[in-house]
Design a protein around this motif. Structure first.
Motif, PDB file in Angstrom:
ATOM      1  N   LEU A 144     -13.659  26.644  51.637  1.00 63.02           N
ATOM      2  CA  LEU A 144     -12.442  27.310  51.477  1.00 63.02           C
ATOM      3  C   LEU A 144     -12.422  28.264  50.172  1.00 63.02           C
ATOM      4  N   LYS A 145     -13.041  27.562  49.387  1.00 64.67           N
ATOM      5  CA  LYS A 145     -12.822  28.198  47.728  1.00 64.67           C
ATOM      6  C   LYS A 145     -13.293  29.826  47.924  1.00 64.67           C
ATOM      7  N   PRO A 146     -12.856  30.500  46.798  1.00 66.35           N
ATOM      8  CA  PRO A 146     -12.981  31.958  46.922  1.00 66.35           C
ATOM      9  C   PRO A 146     -14.532  32.367  47.177  1.00 66.35           C
ATOM     10  N   ASN A 151     -15.492  32.499  52.983  1.00 68.19           N
ATOM     11  CA  ASN A 151     -15.450  34.099  52.522  1.00 68.19           C
ATOM     12  C   ASN A 151     -16.797  35.009  52.280  1.00 68.19           C
ATOM     13  N   GLN A 152     -17.991  34.116  52.142  1.00 67.99           N
ATOM     14  CA  GLN A 152     -19.066  34.715  51.954  1.00 67.99           C
ATOM     15  C   GLN A 152     -19.525  35.293  53.406  1.00 67.99           C
ATOM     16  N   PRO A 163     -12.458  38.489  48.396  1.00 69.00           N
ATOM     17  CA  PRO A 163     -12.379  37.039  48.941  1.00 69.00           C
ATOM     18  C   PRO A 163     -10.899  36.802  49.173  1.00 69.00           C
ATOM     19  N   LEU A 164     -10.590  35.958  50.051  1.00 71.64           N
ATOM     20  CA  LEU A 164      -9.362  35.636  50.421  1.00 71.64           C
ATOM     21  C   LEU A 164      -9.096  34.292  49.815  1.00 71.64           C
ATOM     22  N   VAL A 165      -7.729  34.193  49.253  1.00 68.86           N
ATOM     23  CA  VAL A 165      -7.344  32.936  48.436  1.00 68.86           C
ATOM     24  C   VAL A 165      -6.637  31.883  49.397  1.00 68.86           C
ATOM     25  N   ILE A 166      -7.313  31.048  49.843  1.00 74.84           N
ATOM     26  CA  ILE A 166      -6.910  29.974  50.819  1.00 74.84           C
ATOM     27  C   ILE A 166      -6.743  28.748  50.263  1.00 74.84           C
ATOM     28  N   LEU A 167      -7.762  28.447  49.379  1.00 76.06           N
ATOM     29  CA  LEU A 167      -7.778  27.070  48.625  1.00 76.06           C
ATOM     30  C   LEU A 167      -6.376  27.060  47.884  1.00 76.06           C
ATOM     31  N   HIS A 170      -0.647  26.337  51.356  1.00 75.42           N
ATOM     32  CA  HIS A 170      -0.413  25.781  52.623  1.00 75.42           C
ATOM     33  C   HIS A 170      -1.450  25.839  53.982  1.00 75.42           C
ATOM     34  N   THR A 171      -1.786  26.971  54.046  1.00 77.07           N
ATOM     35  CA  THR A 171      -2.885  27.281  54.900  1.00 77.07           C
ATOM     36  C   THR A 171      -3.920  26.318  54.731  1.00 77.07           C
ATOM     37  N   ALA A 172      -4.704  25.929  53.387  1.00 76.68           N
ATOM     38  CA  ALA A 172      -5.438  24.952  53.486  1.00 76.68           C
ATOM     39  C   ALA A 172      -5.126  23.708  53.760  1.00 76.68           C
ATOM     40  N   ILE A 173      -3.904  23.346  53.499  1.00 78.83           N
ATOM     41  CA  ILE A 173      -3.390  21.867  54.071  1.00 78.83           C
ATOM     42  C   ILE A 173      -3.374  21.853  55.519  1.00 78.83           C
ATOM     43  N   PHE A 174      -3.030  23.035  56.108  1.00 74.83           N
ATOM     44  CA  PHE A 174      -2.724  22.805  57.924  1.00 74.83           C
ATOM     45  C   PHE A 174      -4.196  22.686  58.243  1.00 74.83           C
ATOM     46  N   ILE A 175      -5.244  23.398  57.766  1.00 76.05           N
ATOM     47  CA  ILE A 175      -6.605  23.513  58.103  1.00 76.05           C
ATOM     48  C   ILE A 175      -7.117  21.856  57.878  1.00 76.05           C
ATOM     49  N   GLY A 176      -7.026  21.461  56.867  1.00 72.55           N
ATOM     50  CA  GLY A 176      -7.390  19.955  56.524  1.00 72.55           C
ATOM     51  C   GLY A 176      -6.381  18.841  57.532  1.00 72.55           C
ATOM     52  N   ILE A 177      -5.339  19.108  57.649  1.00 71.95           N
ATOM     53  CA  ILE A 177      -5.157  18.154  58.553  1.00 71.95           C
ATOM     54  C   ILE A 177      -5.224  18.072  59.859  1.00 71.95           C
ATOM     55  N   VAL A 178      -5.189  19.360  60.588  1.00 71.10           N
ATOM     56  CA  VAL A 178      -5.496  19.714  61.745  1.00 71.10           C
ATOM     57  C   VAL A 178      -6.992  19.025  62.014  1.00 71.10           C
TER      58      VAL A 178
END
Length: 303
Positions: A144-146, A151-152, A163-167, A170-178
């Motif tokens: 998830l990092k830039p 992103n690559q 590049p998207l800022v995901i890390l 909250h989006t990164a938290i949702f991805i990690g928990i799911v």
């Protein structure tokens, strides 16, 4: 003699789970509750207990007159903790809903797959548990990092220009928990869907019921126990999650698990941290108890 052995065995079957709960739930709960009533001190451990047995039984019961709940009052006065509780419940609720949206089609596909293929699909679902939870969360940092894999890939395909800022969102938290708790959603759903009588769906279709209506009127009600079990298995640990918000959400993420860790290890305020843990436990246990009572009443009325 055989009747006596059978009676003793039946009693042991009941007693052993209660002893397990007593040793690994009630006793730790009492210890944490006792610490939550204590005062902070520069010592090891860093608190002064208000309830001790060192002065005899009479003094032990006399101590209960001087009990105070200042730590709980402190939590109520500080909006930080209330925001942490609310944020944790919201994030856990959204993550549970997303896990249900993803897990139900997966479980349905597994249940409708050929019988010879189901064990392989089931193994694929539980395969991530063979790897350390911490390593799997760290892997998402690299994704998830830039300059990460996601992103690559998006830049290579031309879907995005920057590049998207995901890390650290909250989006990164949702991805990690799911991702981490999705198997806990799939397995109860699969157990319910596998036992369902699919001839009911065929009969509904023969009577002119559209597939969507058949799903909401037949499939979903019959799998509701699996839905509820899966939601509880995801929601309860997600509320108190610490590792995923800390690694994927960044320092600005406010969740009660991170707050609890900071109170224990950074501030070394064990009484306040224990009060936070007690409230979190009650926040999760009390609704579950009411739900179980409601389910028991519904079953009695159904009979």
């Amino acid at each position: 003699m055989q009747r006596a052995i059978a009676a003793l065995t039946s009693r042991l079957v009941i007693v052993v789970p209660y002893l397990w709960l007593l040793a690994f739930f009630l006793v730790p709960f009492i210890i944490v509750f006792k610490i939550s009533l204590s005062t902070t001190a520069i010592a090891m451990p860093p608190y002064e207990p208000v309830i001790t047995l060192s002065n005899g039984i009479g003094a032990f019961f006399a101590q209960f007159r001087d009990l105070h709940f200042d730590n709980y009052a402190w939590l109520g006065d500080d909006p930080l903790y209330m925001r942490a509780y609310l944020s944790s419940v919201v994030i856990a609720g959204i993550s549970t809903f997303l896990a249900l949206l993803i897990g139900f089609p997966v479980a349905y596909g597994m249940a409708r797959a050929p019988a010879t293929l189901r064990p392989t699909l089931l193994m694929l679902v539980i395969l991530p548990f063979w790897t350390s939870f911490l390593i799997r969360v760290y892997a998402w940092i690299g994704i998830l990092k830039p300059e990460g894999l996601l992103n690559q890939f998006l830049l290579f395909t031309g879907i995005i220009d920057t590049p998207l800022v995901i890390l650290n969102t909250h989006t990164a938290i949702f991805i990690g928990i799911v991702y981490s708790y999705l198997p806990f959603m799939i397995l109860p759903l699969y157990a319910s869907l596998e036992k369902m009588d699919y001839s009911l769906i065929e009969a509904a279709n023969d009577l002119g019921c559209p597939p969507i209506s058949a799903f909401w009127k037949i499939t979903f009600p019959l799998t509701l126990p699996g839905v509820i079990a899966g939601c509880l298995l995801v929601f309860i640990p997600a509320v108190g999650e610490f590792v995923i918000p800390d690694l994927l959400g960044g320092s600005q993420t406010l969740m009660i698990g991170k707050t609890l860790w900071n109170e224990f290890f950074a501030n070394r305020d064990w009484p306040v941290a224990s009060a936070v843990a007690i409230i979190l436990l009650l926040l999760l246990v009390v609704p579950i108890m009411f739900f179980q009572q409601a389910q028991a009443r519904a079953q009695e009325q159904g009979k």
